[in-house]
Design a protein around this motif. Structure first.
Motif: not given
Length: 216
Positions: A175-176, A195, A154-156, A191-192
Motif C-alpha cells: 500500500s502507498v 513511489y 505497482s505499490y509492492h 512508500l509514498s
C-alpha cells in the motif's frame, strides 16, 4: 533455403563459449558503452532501465541519510561495482548502503565489497534473477544484512532482513500508505516517498535476461 544447406548448417559444431578472467572483464568494461556483469567467467550484458526504474532508485537514494545516531553511512547508486568473491561475480546493484568506510577491491575505487543494505528495482527481465541467483550470491557477503526489492509496476515492496539467528525474514508492503522500516539501520521511509512521481505504465520490458542460477 535448400534442404542440403539447412542440413549443413544444422550439423555445424556449436560456437564454443568464451570465458574471461576478472582482469579481462574489467579491462573490457572500462571502454564499454553499455554495462555488463561478470558471472564466474561469463560476461552478461545488463538490460537497459526504464524511467520508473531510475526514479524509484533515485527516490530511495535521495532520502537515505548519511548519518544515523552518529553512525556514518555511504550510499551508492547504479554505477559502482560490487565484487562477490565466493561466487566470483561483479554486479551493479541499483543501490548499496555501506556502514562506515567502503572496503574496496585492491586499489580500484570503483569496486566495493562490503554492503550492509542492497536495493534492487524489479523489472520483468530481472525479477527472477534478483530474487533467486543474485540474492543467493549477495547472501555470501558477511556484512550484508538487508535486501529491498521494489516493484516498478505497482505499490509492492519486499524486505528481506537477516535476524539474530542468521535467518532471512520476509516482510511485504502493498500500500502507498505503508512505511518501510529497516532492520539494519534506524531508518523509515513511506512508500509514498519511494513511489513519488511514479506513473505506472504498461509492462513493456527490456530483454537480455541474466542468468538466475549459481553453479556450485
Amino acid at each position: 533455403m535448400q534442404t542440403q544447406e539447412k542440413t549443413a548448417i544444422a550439423n555445424q559444431p556449436p560456437t564454443e563459449k568464451r570465458y574471461y578472467t576478472p582482469e579481462e572483464y574489467l579491462a573490457l568494461e572500462e571502454s564499454a558503452i553499455d554495462k555488463s556483469e561478470y558471472h564466474d567467467g561469463e560476461i552478461v550484458p545488463m538490460p537497459g532501465g526504464t524511467a520508473n526504474h531510475n526514479k524509484l532508485a533515485g527516490n530511495f537514494y535521495k532520502k537515505f541519510p548519511s548519518t544515523v545516531n552518529t553512525q556514518d553511512y555511504e550510499t551508492f547508486i547504479n554505477d559502482l561495482r560490487l565484487w562477490i568473491p565466493l561466487t566470483r561475480r561483479y554486479v551493479y546493484p541499483d543501490i548499496m548502503v555501506i556502514q562506515g568506510e567502503p572496503v574496496y577491491q585492491g586499489s580500484n575505487k570503483t569496486i566495493v565489497t562490503n554492503p550492509l543494505v542492497i536495493v534492487e528495482v524489479l523489472s520483468n527481465s530481472t525479477k527472477d534473477y534478483d530474487r533467486g541467483g543474485k540474492f543467493l550470491a549477495y547472501r555470501s557477503i558477511p556484512e550484508f544484512r538487508e535486501y529491498i526489492l521494489i516493484d516498478q509496476y505497482s505499490y509492492h515492496l519486499e524486505q528481506f532482513a537477516k535476524n539474530s539467528d542468521g535467518k532471512w525474514v520476509l516482510t511485504e508492503y502493498d500500500s502507498v500508505e505503508s512505511v518501510l522500516t529497516l532492520e539494519s539501520v534506524e531508518f523509515q521511509i513511506p512508500l509514498s516517498e519511494i513511489y513519488e512521481r511514479i506513473k505506472f505504465e504498461v509492462e513493456d520490458e527490456e530483454v537480455n535476461e541474466p542468468t538466475s542460477e549459481i553453479e556450485a
